[in-house]
Design an enzyme around this catalytic site. Structure first.
Site, PDB file in Angstrom:
ATOM      1  N   ASP A 287     -76.032 -16.342  83.233  1.00 37.00           N
ATOM      2  CA  ASP A 287     -74.725 -15.756  82.920  1.00 37.00           C
ATOM      3  C   ASP A 287     -74.188 -15.125  84.202  1.00 37.00           C
ATOM      4  O   ASP A 287     -74.728 -14.128  84.685  1.00 37.00           O
ATOM      5  CB  ASP A 287     -74.872 -14.711  81.808  1.00 37.00           C
ATOM      6  CG  ASP A 287     -73.532 -14.150  81.345  1.00 37.00           C
ATOM      7  OD1 ASP A 287     -72.557 -14.186  82.124  1.00 37.00           O
ATOM      8  OD2 ASP A 287     -73.462 -13.658  80.206  1.00 37.00           O
TER       9      ASP A 287
ATOM     10  N   TYR B 119     -77.028  -8.573  78.031  1.00 37.51           N
ATOM     11  CA  TYR B 119     -75.863  -8.194  77.227  1.00 37.51           C
ATOM     12  C   TYR B 119     -76.281  -8.134  75.761  1.00 37.51           C
ATOM     13  O   TYR B 119     -77.043  -8.984  75.274  1.00 37.51           O
ATOM     14  CB  TYR B 119     -74.762  -9.223  77.448  1.00 37.51           C
ATOM     15  CG  TYR B 119     -73.563  -9.078  76.546  1.00 37.51           C
ATOM     16  CD1 TYR B 119     -72.914  -7.867  76.386  1.00 37.51           C
ATOM     17  CD2 TYR B 119     -73.079 -10.177  75.837  1.00 37.51           C
ATOM     18  CE1 TYR B 119     -71.818  -7.740  75.559  1.00 37.51           C
ATOM     19  CE2 TYR B 119     -71.980 -10.068  75.015  1.00 37.51           C
ATOM     20  CZ  TYR B 119     -71.353  -8.845  74.874  1.00 37.51           C
ATOM     21  OH  TYR B 119     -70.274  -8.725  74.038  1.00 37.51           O
TER      22      TYR B 119
ATOM     23  N   LYS C 183     -63.233 -12.303  80.926  1.00 38.29           N
ATOM     24  CA  LYS C 183     -63.382 -11.272  81.943  1.00 38.29           C
ATOM     25  C   LYS C 183     -62.675 -11.660  83.242  1.00 38.29           C
ATOM     26  O   LYS C 183     -61.476 -11.880  83.258  1.00 38.29           O
ATOM     27  CB  LYS C 183     -64.853 -10.988  82.168  1.00 38.29           C
ATOM     28  CG  LYS C 183     -65.520 -10.075  81.139  1.00 38.29           C
ATOM     29  CD  LYS C 183     -65.496 -10.546  79.720  1.00 38.29           C
ATOM     30  CE  LYS C 183     -66.356  -9.682  78.811  1.00 38.29           C
ATOM     31  NZ  LYS C 183     -66.525 -10.315  77.479  1.00 38.29           N
TER      32      LYS C 183
ATOM     33  N   ARG D 205     -60.236 -30.925  69.701  1.00 39.74           N
ATOM     34  CA  ARG D 205     -61.596 -30.380  69.685  1.00 39.74           C
ATOM     35  C   ARG D 205     -62.496 -31.099  70.679  1.00 39.74           C
ATOM     36  O   ARG D 205     -63.480 -30.539  71.175  1.00 39.74           O
ATOM     37  CB  ARG D 205     -62.170 -30.472  68.267  1.00 39.74           C
ATOM     38  CG  ARG D 205     -63.576 -29.912  68.122  1.00 39.74           C
ATOM     39  CD  ARG D 205     -63.930 -29.663  66.649  1.00 39.74           C
ATOM     40  NE  ARG D 205     -63.704 -30.831  65.833  1.00 39.74           N
ATOM     41  CZ  ARG D 205     -64.572 -31.846  65.663  1.00 39.74           C
ATOM     42  NH1 ARG D 205     -65.736 -31.831  66.308  1.00 39.74           N
ATOM     43  NH2 ARG D 205     -64.294 -32.850  64.870  1.00 39.74           N
TER      44      ARG D 205
END
Length: 392
Positions: free
Chosen positions: A182, A110, A207, A57
């Site tokens: 972004d 978005y 993406k 983590r």
């Protein structure tokens, strides 16, 4: 080891380390933790993102390779890789904001990002002011003493408005606030927002960066080490960091990113240009067309115009639904940036949580169809679109 019982030996298997050679591709370090000889090194690694590898983590060699790769492509100093694009966005927002802070965000966002900001406003009193993505004066007018950051998208989802990154980032810097961008739709091949003054760049690596529709992941890149360390600390507490296999798949995809982006953009130009002249189409939204309101800005800011566009059919929602039912090669599916061409209806999918006023502000109509163009042969894609349009 030969003196130990089998029950012990199967637990403590050999862990050979290559000596005198280096693997060609980055290995997958599929382990939850790491073993130490020195307690001090162990303790030090728990507290910083660039220390020894300790626990999955916190750090992992494959994940760090991805972070360093994307930070390098974006011109940043460090990065945090997360389990999804929204993991990166929320880690940044939650890591930087507190109750009572104020955010300036562009109007065209978005859907999930808009929802995250609305949740922050409702649950924690983080106030949000929306401004056009290309109006630095609106940023200056919106700044308050409590303003913490400006949030932008290089190319907006799904109507492809292009942000005036130099102007907007300059206005934010004048006010002493951070800019988060972004950059998913552009990728670092088309734009590097840090070069225009951004402080943080986020991506959904699901993406273009991974590029093969087989990864969920995100990354946040930072222009400043202290900013990175603060968000990293929050991200590991939140549990938003990614796993080594997803990181490895993304690293593999990044190696073909320039080639894929070139083909995505070229194919999009063919489809967008031909659709703009089709009698069944009311409007095409792609910044590479002179008719797009962001065309002049995009031509200055970007070397090419991206692989996603939207279009409105003259027959409205019924025509849009008929088109989506009749395509054969393009796939009706979520996401974008993979090798396949995907289509969807934003108002009921990617932006389903946005109210009517928000959809109107973003320019999304009932008949809007978003197309994420793949790398197929452009004539095959056009033949599929043409036959589907004939059925509208």
């Amino acid at each position: 080891m030969s003196s130990l019982h089998p029950e012990t030996r199967v637990v403590h298997l050999p862990r050979p380390v290559p000596e005198g050679s280096t693997p060609i591709s980055m290995p997958i370090y599929q382990t939850s933790g790491f073993v130490f000889d020195d307690p001090a090194v162990f303790a030090d690694g728990m507290g910083r993102p660039d220390g020894a590898y300790v626990y999955g983590r916190l750090s992992n060699p494959t994940v760090r390779a991805l972070e360093e790769a994307v930070a390098g492509l974006e011109g940043g100093v460090a990065a945090v890789a997360t389990g999804s694009g929204m993991g990166a966005i929320n880690a940044v927002l939650l890591g930087l904001l507190k109750s009572g802070d104020h955010v300036i965000a562009q109007s065209a966002l978005y859907g999930a990002t808009a929802q995250a900001l609305a949740d922050l406003a409702r649950r924690f009193g983080v106030e949000v002011t929306h401004v056009p993505q290309d109006d630095p004066a609106a940023v200056r007018a919106a700044v308050r003493p409590t303003t913490r950051l400006l949030y932008l998208e290089t190319i907006a989802n799904p109507m492809t408005q292009v942000a005036d990154l130099p102007g907007m980032c300059a206005a934010a810097r004048e006010a002493g606030i951070l800019t988060v961008v972004d950059n998913t739709f552009a990728s670092p091949i088309l734009c590097r927002p840090i070069e225009h003054g951004a402080d943080v760049v986020v991506h959904s690596v699901t993406k273009y960066l991974s590029g093969h529709t087989d990864v969920l992941g995100g990354v946040a890149v930072f222009a400043d080490h202290d900013l990175h360390r603060g968000v990293w600390s929050y991200a590991v507490e939140l549990g938003a960091t990614t796993d080594p296999f997803a990181a490895w798949l993304t690293l593999r995809g990044i190696q073909t990113l320039p080639l894929r982006m070139e083909r995505h953009c070229a194919n999009t130009r063919v489809l967008a240009t031909r659709l703009a002249g089709h009698p069944a189409v009311a409007a095409v939204h792609w910044p590479g067309l002179p008719s797009h309101p962001s065309y002049d800005l995009a031509a200055k800011l970007l070397p090419d115009f991206g692989g996603v566009f939207s279009f409105d059919l003259a027959g409205g929602r019924a025509a849009g639904e008929a088109f989506m039912r009749n395509v054969r090669l393009a796939l009706l599916a979520p996401s974008l940036g993979g090798v396949e061409t995907l289509i969807l209806h934003p108002a009921t999918t990617s932006h389903r949580t946005v109210d009517a006023a928000g959809l109107a502000a973003a320019g999304i109509g009932e008949g809007t169809v978003r197309v994420a163009v793949g790398i197929e042969h452009p004539e095959d894609l056009w033949a599929d679109f043409a036959q589907a349009l004939d059925a509208v």
